[in-house]
Scaffold this active site. Structure first.
Site, PDB file in Angstrom:
ATOM      1  CG  ASP A 184      -2.796  27.036  76.642  1.00 43.77           C
ATOM      2  OD1 ASP A 184      -2.494  28.117  77.387  1.00 43.77           O
ATOM      3  OD2 ASP A 184      -1.937  26.002  76.726  1.00 43.77           O
ATOM      4  CD  GLU A 243      -7.475  19.378  74.068  1.00 40.75           C
ATOM      5  OE1 GLU A 243      -7.582  20.562  74.573  1.00 40.75           O
ATOM      6  OE2 GLU A 243      -6.553  18.610  74.427  1.00 40.75           O
ATOM      7  CE1 TYR A 250      -0.170  18.428  77.493  1.00 44.30           C
ATOM      8  CE2 TYR A 250      -2.114  17.743  76.780  1.00 44.30           C
ATOM      9  CZ  TYR A 250      -0.773  18.662  76.503  1.00 44.30           C
ATOM     10  OH  TYR A 250      -0.711  19.181  75.425  1.00 44.30           O
ATOM     11  CD  GLU A 273      -2.360  19.197  72.210  1.00 49.62           C
ATOM     12  OE1 GLU A 273      -2.402  19.494  73.438  1.00 49.62           O
ATOM     13  OE2 GLU A 273      -2.826  20.067  71.482  1.00 49.62           O
TER      14      GLU A 273
HETATM   15  C1  GCB Z   1      -4.372  20.935  75.007  1.00 48.03           C
HETATM   16  C2  GCB Z   1      -4.344  21.858  73.849  1.00 48.03           C
HETATM   17  C3  GCB Z   1      -3.114  22.847  73.770  1.00 48.03           C
HETATM   18  C4  GCB Z   1      -2.834  23.241  74.977  1.00 48.03           C
HETATM   19  C5  GCB Z   1      -2.385  21.941  75.816  1.00 48.03           C
HETATM   20  C6  GCB Z   1      -1.782  22.384  77.214  1.00 48.03           C
HETATM   21  O1  GCB Z   1      -4.587  19.855  75.291  1.00 48.03           O
HETATM   22  O2  GCB Z   1      -4.722  21.368  72.614  1.00 48.03           O
HETATM   23  O3  GCB Z   1      -3.756  24.068  73.016  1.00 48.03           O
HETATM   24  O4  GCB Z   1      -1.937  24.283  74.910  1.00 48.03           O
HETATM   25  O5  GCB Z   1      -3.119  21.231  76.012  1.00 48.03           O
HETATM   26  O6  GCB Z   1      -0.435  22.890  77.323  1.00 48.03           O
HETATM   27  O7  GCB Z   1      -2.658  22.673  78.204  1.00 48.03           O
END
Ligand code: GCB
Length: 603
Positions: free
Chosen positions: A161, A407, A478, A514
């Site tokens: 991403d 990841e 997330y 994250e």
């Molecule tokens: C993740 C990735 C990261 C993305 C992020 C997202 O888990 O490690 O590279 O940018 O999520 O914002 O979805």
């Protein structure tokens, strides 16, 4: 690989500037037949995608060319040409002679050009191939393959991403070494009481009768100066120095010593090299991360090298600006997500006292259930990149941990589906290929550098069995964003349940590497609503509070420090990831102020 430096025994010439450039989409051009009429100017360093609007999404092949004259006094030295980073494969010619090629976009490589360089009128040509392919690291070209991209195919077609910026991203340096040269220095440090122990290993180009090695350690602030005696065995020399009342390196006091290694014959000095080093220890004990024997907690960010116009090109002013902003926030650390950053960024971390989780470019790795023709090559590249990263960054006191990957898609497909039903990892083991990859990578990292902890940053959807091989468990989560959208209470409950379960399985120090929410700057909502500045602020603060309450959580890194460019896709408005607490041009969103109040209350 030592960074080039200028001193009475060594010289360097930075070839950055305006080079000639042309695209070669049909791959018909050759190194010796490039004509000026075909070429246009390009800035080096810098990504081509930002410099040429009509080729923003182009990740194919292109040619770079420049000329140089050998500076006065260089004859008789060994001369090398070093590329600090070129994305992705770079093949190089000097005066029509092919020097070699290097694969991998974020680490340096060099050629000995002594026998090819002319006094006048050298022509340097580089062919850069940025194709996004399944057998590259990071990989690309997998479309919406469910095992490689979770159906989030974007354009350009990455498995990760961030925008696949391409080109010569860091300086190109011509440099000399004397015939009898110091080739490599490895420094490890320890502490006994108030005494610092500095162990230095020096490799030289050739064992020569009658040469000696001197090592001087100096602390500029207090006039401390010490000479060390070397024990020489062939090409390698070992020195151990005891530094009484050592000024330790830490984020609060990033003390650096100047280490100078000299190679001499009775009547003359043959070579010398100076390095900034820090005396510190880093270790994992029980569920804590210990810096200089004391538990330490990381607060900071996942980041990217990303800025308008330069793309991923080195921009020194941006480095200074970003450290100032991190400092203002009260951050003490960051992860080089998802590739090793510039050597200038690492030097500054040493100097300003930031703790760095140094990550290889192994992002978006996948393991196909059926035939997987690229796997062996991806694994070999992961090992190569890990070696190159440790070799480059091993002497930085700021580097407190190596991250083997971000990841990897370790989950079996059915495991992922099960995960999405109940949001726990309990019964979903990893794919065996992933476990094998990381067993080998972990062993390699420990062999290359037994002095630092290692980690792996895991994705949702499976028990990351490779956590068994690492010292620190790192997770990206997330909840409340991609799942349970908009429901912060439920997200916090699920996050807590999952990290508690994983911690029970792997009772090691844990970092939430994250957590974050896309936020359109200037978009406000009361009550808070996704994409508004209020929602991001509340979402981040709640997760900081949750993880603050758990003694085994030794770090919280917000995703992301700044908004950054991505491929285009339905999840990415404007081809941007808006999870920054700063905008792409480094203006704070509301969350920056709210998080700062927690991380830097007195600031
Ligand atoms: C993740 C990735 C990261 C993305 C992020 C997202 O888990 O490690 O590279 O940018 O999520 O914002 O979805």
């Amino acid at each position: 690989m030592l960074y080039p430096q200028a001193n009475p025994h060594r010289q360097m010439l930075d070839l950055s500037g305006f080079w000639d450039f042309c695209f070669d989409p049909d791959e018909t051009l050759t190194a010796t037949e490039l004509t000026s009429a075909q070429m246009q100017p390009i800035a080096v360093p810098g990504s081509w995608n930002e410099q040429f609007a009509d080729h923003r999404d182009y990740t194919g092949t292109a040619w770079y060319r420049t000329g140089f004259r050998l500076p006065w006094g260089w004859r008789g030295q060994r001369i090398y040409l070093r590329f600090n980073a070129v994305s992705y494969v770079c093949e190089v010619w000097l005066n029509g002679m092919r020097l070699g090629a290097h694969e991998g976009g974020h680490l340096p490589f060099a050629f000995d050009v002594t026998d090819h360089v002319k006094d006048n009128g050298n022509v340097l040509v580089a062919r850069v191939d940025g194709h996004l392919l399944p057998d590259r690291v990071p990989p690309g070209g997998m479309g919406a393959h469910p095992e490689a991209s979770f159906n989030r195919a974007g354009y350009p077609d990455t498995t990760y991403d961030f925008f696949p910026y391409t080109g010569i991203h860091r300086p190109v340096i011509l440099y000399t070494e004397p015939e009898h040269a110091i080739k490599d220095i490895t420094v490890t440090t320890d502490i006994e009481g108030t005494t610092g122990i500095v162990k230095i290993k020096v490799t030289r180009s050739q064992p020569t009768e009658g040469t000696s090695l001197t090592v001087t350690l100096r602390h500029p602030a207090d006039g401390y100066r010490k000479l060390g005696d070397a024990v020489i065995e062939g090409e390698t020399a070992y020195v151990a120095m005891h530094v009484p009342d050592a000024h330790l390196w830490s984020p609060q006091e990033p003390n650096l010593y100047e280490l100078t290694v000299g190679l001499a014959q009775p009547m003359s000095v043959l070579d010398s090299y100076t390095l900034q080093i820090g005396i510190r220890t880093i270790a994992v004990k029980d569920e804590q991360l210990l810096l200089n024997g004391e538990p330490v907690k990381l607060v900071g960010f996942g980041r990217h090298e990303d800025f308008p116009v330069v793309g991923k090109g080195l921009l020194p002013a941006l480095i200074v600006k970003d450290y100032a902003l991190m400092d203002w926030m009260g951050a003490n650390s960051f992860r080089t997500s998802h590739y090793p950053y510039s050597e200038q960024m690492m030097d500054m971390a040493d100097r300003l006292g930031f703790m760095v989780i140094d990550e290889t470019p192994a992002v978006g790795l996948f393991y196909l259930s059926g035939d997987d023709p690229g796997l062996a090559k991806r694994n070999a590249l992961c090992q190569q990149m890990l070696r190159e990263m440790i070799d480059r960054d091993k002497n930085h006191p700021s580097v407190i941990m190596w991250s083997l990957a971000n990841e990897p898609h370790s989950a079996r497909l059915e495991a992922r589906a099960a995960y999405e039903r109940d949001m726990t990892v309990m019964d979903n083991p990893s794919k065996p290929q992933a476990v094998n990859t990381f067993r080998e990578l972990a062993a390699l990292a420990r062999e290359l550098d037994p002095s630092r902890p290692i980690t792996l940053v895991s994705h949702e959807g499976a028990i990351e069995e490779a956590f068994a091989f690492v010292d620190v468990v790192c997770l990206n989560r997330y909840f409340g964003w991609y799942t349970q959208s908009g429901q912060i209470d439920r997200a916090i409950a699920l996050l807590e349940r999952e990290i508690d379960l994983i911690h029970e399985m792997y009772p090691k120090p844990f970092i939430l590497t994250e957590f974050g929410a896309d936020t359109l700057p200037g978009h406000h909502a009361q009550p808070p609503e996704m994409f508004s500045e209020e929602w991001q602020a509340e979402y981040l603060v709640r997760q900081i509070e949750l993880t603050d309450a758990k003694p085994w959580v030794v770090g919280q890194h917000i995703w992301n420090m700044c908004d950054f460019k991505t491929s285009q896709g339905t999840l990415r408005v404007n081809g941007m990831n808006y999870k920054g607490v700063f905008t792409r041009d480094r203006r704070p969103k509301l969350a920056a102020h709210r998080v700062r109040a927690l991380w830097n209350p007195e600031g």
